[in-house]
Design a protein around this motif. Structure first.
Motif: not given
Length: 241
Positions: A194-201
């Motif tokens: 989820v953190r990775k998705f938030a960083r990218e989006n």
């Protein structure tokens, strides 16, 4: 995401406090008005206890609910900081001073929020749930605000202003940092995705969830602004010639 309060620009010019905070301007001299407002904003946002005006920076909001497709979020005990760093530009009035529009530019990293959250649903294709503390740090933000002004004749013949309906468009311009602790009850393997998705989006997420947060802030701010405007007359704010 967090505002605020750009709305107070009309209340920087009257009453016992105006002489030290605001230089009256011609209504047609928009650079003069903008400069005066940008000087006054940091002081006004400190609050005026004598008039029952609370501080806008930091600003406390007890409960904000966000319900968007596939995601429900509650934010509790929110402390929001950075409103006073916004700079007004592109100020516009209509001819009879019943509508206004203004842009507010927030610099990198100045809008921040902390509090607690409860979240469940999906972000994109990812399931997400958790509850605990959160931290939010915005990048650059551009906010366009439009609102109506009601003009009321007082018993002394002068004109009082009341801020009415509003609409806004908030544009995140640079990276936003989201830090939600205790996602999936501490399951780091699930939380990292989820953190990775938030960083990218970060921009897509902001555009999905931000409007209820801005709107909650505007509702409270309008109450305080109109308390101040009870002490304001149009004749004191603007020079006729």
């Amino acid at each position: 995401m967090f505002l605020f309060f750009p709305l107070t620009f009309l209340c920087f010019g009257t009453g016992a406090f105006s002489k030290s905070l605001f230089t009256p301007c011609k209504l047609t001299d928009l650079p003069c008005i903008e400069n005066s407002l940008n000087t006054a904003i940091p002081q006004i946002f400190g609050g005026i206890p004598e008039l029952g005006i609370e501080s806008c920076d930091p600003y406390f909001n007890k409960n904000i609910q966000i319900n968007v497709p596939n995601l429900k979020v509650q934010l509790f005990n929110n402390t929001i900081m950075g409103y006073k760093t916004g700079k007004l530009s592109n100020l516009r009035f209509n001819s009879d001073l019943t509508n206004l529009s203004v842009d507010i530019n927030y610099p990198e990293g100045e809008l921040k929020a902390t509090g607690q959250y409860d979240m469940k649903g999906r972000i994109g294709t990812l399931p997400i749930e958790g509850n605990g503390d959160y931290e939010y740090i915005a990048g650059q933000f551009l906010l366009n605000l439009e609102c109506e002004i009601e003009k009321v004749k007082r018993n002394d013949g002068k004109t009082q202003m009341i801020l009415k309906n509003y609409k806004f468009v908030a544009k995140p311009l640079t990276k936003i940092i989201y830090n939600f602790k205790n996602l999936f009850n501490g399951r780091e393997d699930l939380a990292e995705a989820v953190r990775k998705f938030a960083r990218e989006n970060w921009k897509a997420i902001a555009e999905l969830v931000q409007d209820p947060i801005w709107d909650a802030s505007f509702t409270e701010m309008f109450k305080n602004i109109n308390k101040y405007l009870k002490n304001v007359t149009l004749e004191e704010v603007f020079i006729n010639n």
